[in-house]
Every structure is written in structure tokens, then in C-alpha cells.
Enzyme design. Sequence first.
Site, PDB file in Angstrom:
ATOM      1  CG  ASP A 122      -1.970  -1.074   1.219  1.00 21.11           C
ATOM      2  OD1 ASP A 122      -1.746  -2.109   0.534  1.00 21.11           O
ATOM      3  OD2 ASP A 122      -3.010  -0.905   1.877  1.00 21.11           O
ATOM      4  CE  LYS A 125      -5.288   1.924   2.392  1.00 19.08           C
ATOM      5  NZ  LYS A 125      -4.156   1.230   3.058  1.00 19.08           N
ATOM      6  CE  LYS A 136      -6.927  -1.345   2.595  1.00 22.30           C
ATOM      7  NZ  LYS A 136      -5.570  -1.809   2.956  1.00 22.30           N
TER       8      LYS A 136
END
Lengths: 504, 314, 288
Positions: free
Chosen positions: B145, B210, B246
Amino acid sequence: MPTLTAAKKSPRLAARSGRPAPELIFGDLWEFDPAPESADPKLKARYELFIDGKFVAPKGGKYFDSINPANEQKLAEIALAGPADVDAAYAAARRAYDGGWGKMPGRERAKYLYRIARLLQDRAREFAVAETLDGGKPIKESRDFDVPMAAAHFFYHAGWADKLDYVAPGRKVAPLGVVGQVIPWNFPLLMCAWKLAPALAMGNTVVLKPAETTSITALKLAEIFQDAGLPPGVVNFVTGAGEVGAAVMNHATPAKIAFTGSTEVGKIIMRGLAGTDKKMTMELGGKAANIVFDDAPLDQAVEGIVNGIFFNQGHVCCAGSRLLVQESVAGKVLAKLKNRIRTLRVGDPLDKNTDIGAINSREQLDKITALVAAGVKEGGGMFQSPCTLPTKGFYFRPTLFSGVSMSSTVAREEIFGPVLSILTFRTVDEAIEKANNTAYGLSAGVWTDKGSRILKMSTELKAGVVWANTYNKFDPTSPFGGYKESGFGREGGRQGLLDYCKLV
Amino acid sequence: MLARSPQAALQRLFDEVGSVDQVGIEERVAKYGTRSIKKGAKIWGLKTAVSMVDLTTLEGKDTPGKVASLCQKALQPHDAELGVPQVAAVCVYPAMVKHARKALGSDTAVRIASVATAFPSGQAPLKTRLAEVKAAVADGADEIDMVINRGAFLAGEFGEVQDEIAAVVTACGDATLKVILEVSELETYDNIRAASFLAMRVIRPGDFIKTSTGKTSLNATLGNNQVMLEAIRDFYLDTGIPIAMKPAGGIRTAKQALTFLVAVKETLGDAWLNNNRYRFGASSLLNDLVRQLEKEKTGAYQAPYYFSEAAESY
Amino acid sequence: MPRLPITKTPKVYVGGAFIRSESARVFPLKDASGEFFANIPQCTRKDLRNAVEAAAKAGPGWAKRTAYNRGQILYRLGEMIEARAGEMADAITLGGATPAAAAREVAATVDRLIYYAGWTDKYEQVLGNVNPVAAPYFNFTVTEPMGIIGVIAPDASPLLALISLIAPAITSGNTVVALASTTQPYPAIVLGEMLATSDLPGGVVNLLTGFRKEMISTFATHTHLRAISAVVNAEERKALALGAADSVKRTHLLKAEEKHDWFADTAQSVYAIRDTLEFKTTWHPVGA
């Protein structure tokens, strides 16, 4: 249950290299279970007329059935008013006016209206269920829009009752006296509130006729009037079909007539009143253009298009029934629109997840069906949502017509159903010309990111309400009403009050 | 293409991807919250949401022991008899990856995600950030991430933002990449949409965009989730490349998670209703999901102390 | 032999030009002592139609003028009448008014124009609204002129009443097709000549003379006329209202059988301007 699999590490796909066009799947992987609203609508088996503060049987002793359009079952029977009942209603309204409603201090009149607003809020869910059962609109609309907005109208206008000196700067105002009102079936309770609240705040008394297919919530509202202690005769409800409406409109007593309904009937009423010198407010039909420019926020525009035409099954006089989309984005908008329509849930109006409910009556369903058939015959490209429809009740699929010309039936006639005609334009001037090329002028929508263009469009569009980068928004403070053959007079805001008073 | 150079093309990014009306999109997402999810649909939604959780601990005080307990919860969120699936992944700092790998073992469907690239600020030299990514992957991370360079984005240096993402893609090797836009710092929906496209154009099918690090005041909301879902949809319909999504931070209740899933169902459709395409970055959410599943099974509302503690970072 | 004076041929003012009726018909006008004065055009339905077309042509440009500019033009019209007050008063005395009464009517007419000249850039601030809706939208209501307004003037106070009906309509950018008093048409003929020398664009005000009974049904049914302001009797009111229904036309009908004091302050009002306005409400989201 989805499981985790190794993420694919394929090289970047070449865009559309001989593959079928990517599509989204709106299937039944996660189907919602039925979620019916369970609140008790507290319906009576029989509804009488509401005259002089009491529920009274019609003098003719006749009743008609009100059915649930979602399943064609009888909900209740409704009193059929005759001429003598209309006379009695007007007599009661006259007595109530002369007896003090018009002369009562504004702050006291205000308190009745505030009470009505509060009592309606108390019973909001009950009213929402009743409205949905009677009219077929989705419970989420009656719950989140019709009923709270009706209460808001009473609350807003209540506050005007003791501030009437500010309605017409430079002049004093006085009530007109007794007012006759006829309302349609698309927003039964809300139209009741739109009509009653300003009339009562100003000090008038009223005889009102609800639409024959949707009388129940008006008569439930009468229960609230009783609970609120509203003086007898200030509001009187007579129920029935067109002939009762004509009796209300053509009666000698009222100083003013207010009508919401079709342009066709509005013209008949105007002819009937010719020579009587009665004041009128006419809120009639529409064929609104919803104009999308290429720089618009397209997803929100699509939302606005959907809200514009499928809100309340398209039974909306200001529905955005003509989509005018700039040629350069027409394909994109149509594709987005089709995907969005595939996610609309059509079905049981009482289900909390229903987006589009039942058509109000068989008669209306037949009219929509006939106009759509005419659209097909004239060669419009039709797209309908693939949704499944209930077997009982009156339903119609969300429908699009693309490649429509200005002269085609579906582009000119008010369909009053979930049917959208799509036309294209190239330039600002062409959009304005096409938008204004109609005898109607109730509303219009415009979608663009350019501020100066919004103001230009808003100035040029011949319509009483212009929604810029939004659609189908309503508020008690916001005047609503049409240009041209969409009627005259305004409802809501300071403008609306001016239509219920005389200047002295 | 009209632009004479890639740089010029990027300058036209906003025109090209179009704008978002704030009020309109917030009205749209408010309607997701009115969906009534009952019975079987609710159980399916809750279980699916569990399977999408990236169970997260991102604290300065994280220890190997804390990470090990998190991993246990990831593998078995509750009593086996409830039939609760495993979560999608655990999400930890790079220094904790090897401890997570030790706790989970190598034969597990639960993946290890790690927040590399000088998380949460990203304010370290690119070389350092890339080295961190490589180290995390070497220690056993399945997913990385990363944070984008918000400063460069807001300064209009879109090329720099995109080049850095591309460099991280390379550094990831086989690991899945999740590109954190840090939406609260981008501020407007227009920026979020543009940044989504900037990332999607250089990441791979199945990589994620995300919302947030969870370290700023505003994290995932239905609004910014919707902007990103619509960007993913438009990119997919245009290119055929499926990008995953996400939302992270701020999703604490089962009701919220179901509402986010309604947004997925009605925007991207069935193909995104799985944990390859959609995740929740969350910690306390998991307990509430399990709690609601227990309630659906027993019919009784559940006290929180029936459920094992979860990390409380976000 | 004394010099024979040159008499004026009365013509109506339509589309900025002086014309005879397309029918070539006239009717004789006598002065107060019963002597022949002149032939007045006896306009027809077709003249009315042509006047509506002239008004339609002039409308968009007039409505787009700035409010300040419209104010100055109305003021200029007042100047033109004031400067030729004597000539106008003579036209009124033709119908039997005393010179003093005629002078008073001319003065009141000028004052009425000045009154409305001052409203052009103010009525919007009094009649419009910003509406505090319960949602994140900026919502405002502005006025717009309706379009072409039909005016039917009474016989009493033939100039002042005519102007009292026309002025509030054109203040906001409407255009007007007016039928002057049948018994006292001559002030309208002179008014046309003064309109022509003001800065009012041709076609904004179109003045017809002739007989009501020949034109009333066309006033009623012409769908391009969006409103009627008239002083009419019961029968005419009914005819106008019936015709108005066909195109949902707005009507503001004063009763001819009642006495109207056109000199009173109540004969001028911002609400007379409002009678020929449409109200348009615009919504726009407030967001970033």
C-alpha cells in the site's frame, strides 16, 4: 462466497484489441430480500366527506372504491360528493371565513398551521404508507419526500400568517375569502399542503377536492385538522371525480380558484370561469427539457436525468421528459444512462428498496402504453430496462427513446410516465431553441460546468423553474409554477402568498 | 491525441476526465444508505464484507506479539461454527511483515499487505521509498500500500506523481499494489477523480486505488468512495482493465460496510463484489461484522465483550 | 384669401412606422363642436396581427436592454411629451375636455412615465427573492417580461389611461399592442408621433385605432399575445377570458362599468409592473 485467488499479473491489456466491449454485470449475485415497510397506515374501511369540521356522509349516499394500484385491491371506499354536498362545503367555508378565520390575528392562525405541521410529523410514517398504498409511489419517496415536504409547507407558511405586511412591500394585503381548489393524483398529500398552507396563512377558507384515485391522505389530514382544533369549515374536503371538480370550480361562492392538473383540464376550467372575474392560479402540464452540455459533470447529470424522469414514475408535471444532450457526449451519456437504469428497482411500492413503483391507475397506464406505441411506430429507438415486473398491478418499465425528432409524439406530448425522449443539439443557441420550442414552460434543467453559461441558459429558457446542475428539487420557500401553457401563478415562497391575497 | 507531449497531455487531465458535482454525488450516495438489507441478503453482505477486510494495525507501539494476535484473528475472526470467512489480508508496517509471515505461515489464503513508501506522509526520497517496497516484498509482503506524492499533485506536477507510481509498480514485482490517494489532502472530488485516473493509467489489472492512510482527519466516505468507483467504472469501460478499490479508515460499523457494498453493487456491478476487486481497510469493523452475524444467527443483540479485541489503529 | 392650413392625415404607429389600416378603411372623427376633424384609421384583425409581429420582432432586443437604459428611454418619452404638451393637450380637448383638464391629463401622463422610468432598475429588487431552501443550493427568483401584451384602453382619460396600461408593461421589457379609445383616438395618434421621436425602439409600443368589436376576439385568441391588460365591459371580459383559455393567457381586466381614477396614486404601482412579469426560480448546488 467469494474467495481470494492470486491476483492476475497479466501485462497491461491493450484497449479493446479485438475483445468484446467491456460490460458491467448487474445481476443477482447479491439480491436484496424483500423489505416491506410494516407501519400501520390506519386506514378506515370508508371515508366520508369532511365538511364543517366533521366527517359526513354524502347526501346522495354514494361511494366509490379507492384501489391500490400496486395490486388492484380495494383499500377503502370514498364518499362521492354531489352538488348539494359541494354547496354545504362552500356554505361551511363561508361561515368559517365570516366567523373569524380571516379576521383572526395572524399569530393565532399561525399556531394552527404549526400544530398541523407537528401533528403530521408525528404521524409521518403512517401517512407515508397510506400515500404509497393509495397512489403507488415508492415508500422511500412518500417517506423521504412527500410527507416531510408536506409538513414543511405547513411549517413554513405558518410563520407567514403574522408577517403579511411583508408579503407586498408598500401595500397592505387582505385575504380573498373562500377559495376552491382541485389537486391531482401525483402528489396527493403534498399538493394538498401546497394549496392549503398559503391559502390558510393568508386567512382564506377552503373547499378542496382531491383526485378521485388518491383521496385517502387528504381525509387523513382532516383527522389531523380535528386533532389540531382547526375551526370547523376552514378546510372542507369533497371527494369524487371530474364532475365534483367542476362543481367546486364553477361554484358561485369562491373568490379564487386554484387548480393543479393537466393543461387540457386547466383550459376547460378557464373557459368555465370566463366572465366571473374570479382570480385563478393554474399549475398545468409540462414537457421540460433537461439539457446536458459536454462539459457537465456527467455522472451527476445522469443522476439528474434519472431523477428528472423516473421520480414518482414520471408522474410529475415538471418531469425532465426531453433530454437534450450535446452531440459530442450523446453516446457517452446514453451508455451511462442505460447502465444506471439497469440498477433501478421496479416493483412493490411498499418495499423500501423500490425505486420505481406502480403507475397510478389503469387509465394512466393505458395512456402511457399508447404514447409509447406511437413513439415506436414513429421510429424512435426504444430501450427499456430489463427488470421483471410484478404480475398484478399497474407497472411500466423505465423507457428511453433515442434519436427522437422535435416533431415526434413522444417529444411533444406530456406522457406523465417513466418515458424519456432523447434529442441532441450542437450549440447553445440550438439547445435554447429546442428547449423553448413547446407550448409548455414549467421547468427546465441545464448541466454544465461553466458558470456564465448556466446564467445565460437560465435567462433564455422560458420556464418557471430552472434546475442548474440538479433536477426536481422543491422547497416551501421556492416559488413553483409555469410560463406559457404550463399555467400562471406561483406556489411557494413570498410569490405564492401573493396569489392568495388582494392588495388593499 | 492532440497533446504534443505526455506532459501536455497530463496538464489536460482534468478536462479529459471531467468534473464531479459535490452536491449531486453526495445526494446520490445518501440514497445508498436508504437501501434496506435484510435476512439472507444481510448475511451474504456481512460475510462478504468480512472476506474483504484488510485487518490493520499501524501504530508506533506495534510489536511482534500484537501482530501475531492480529494474524490469529485474521485466520479465524470468530467461532468456527458461525461460518465466518477469513479476512482478505492483514495490513502492517514493513518492519512487521516478517512477524506477520511467521504468524500466518506460507500456506494461507490470508495475504500480507504492508504500507511502504514512507507511509503516511510519503515525504522521503524516492530511492528510500522504493527500497522500502523491495524490502517489504522480500520479507514476504503480498501486497504493497503506497502513498502518492500529494505535494507534487497539488503543485500540478502530474508527471512526477505518475512516474513515481510507475516506479513503485516495478519495485513491487509480483506483489499487488494499492495506491493511496489520501483523499482528505486532495480535498475536492475533482482532484480525487483526476488522481484516480493518473494512478489507473500506470498500475496493473487487479491493482487497487485506495482512499486514505487513516492518519488524517477525514478518511473513506461514501462520497469519495463513489468518485473512485465511478472512475474505475469509466476506466474499465474505456480500456477493459479492471482496477480494484479499497476504502480505508472510518468504516467502523457493519451498517456502513453494507452501504459501501451497495455502492459497489450499483456502480460497478457483481464483478466487483469480491475481495479481488474490493477491500475494506479497517480494524474495529471486523468485530462489528461478526457481531451482526451472530445477531442474525441467534436473533439476540450481542454485547461487545463476546468478541475478541481488535487492533484500534483505524 | 386667408391661407388654407395643411391638415394632418392621422396614421397609426406600428413597428416604428406610420401606417394606414391595411383595409384602407377610416372613420371620421369630429371635434367637440361636431365639426369634421379628420379620418382615423379603422384597424382590423390583420392590422392587429401585423402589430403583434412587429412587437415580436422588437421584443427580444427591448428585453435585453439594460434596466438603466430602459429607464432613460421612458424618461426621454416623458421629455418628448412635456416638450409638446400643448399639442397633446389640444388633442385631448378635441374630445371635449377643458384646456385645463387636458393640460392636467398631459402633466399626469408625463409624471406617470417618470414614475415608471424610475422603476426599471428597482422593481426586480422589490419583487424578486433569494429563497433559503433547506438544502445546499443557491436558489433565487427573478422576474422576466411575459412577451407581447395586448392593451385595450378606456374612453375616459384617453391618454393617461392608455399610458397607465402601457408603461408598466414596457418598464420590464414587454412589448405592447394597444387599441386606443374608440371615441377619443386622436391622443393616441399624437402619442405615436411622440414615441417616434423618443428613443423607444420601433415595435415596442404599437398603437391601433378602430372599433373594439372588430378586434376583441383577435385580442382574445391570438396565442402570441401572452397577456391582456384592458378596461372592458362584462361581455368583453367574458370574450377575452374565453379566448385566453385557449393559450392559457394571463388577463388583467378592469371593469369598464366602474369608475377608475387614473390620476390617483393608486393608479400606478410596482404591482402593475408585476402583472406582466413571469417569475423564474433557479436552483444551483453550492459545492466545490
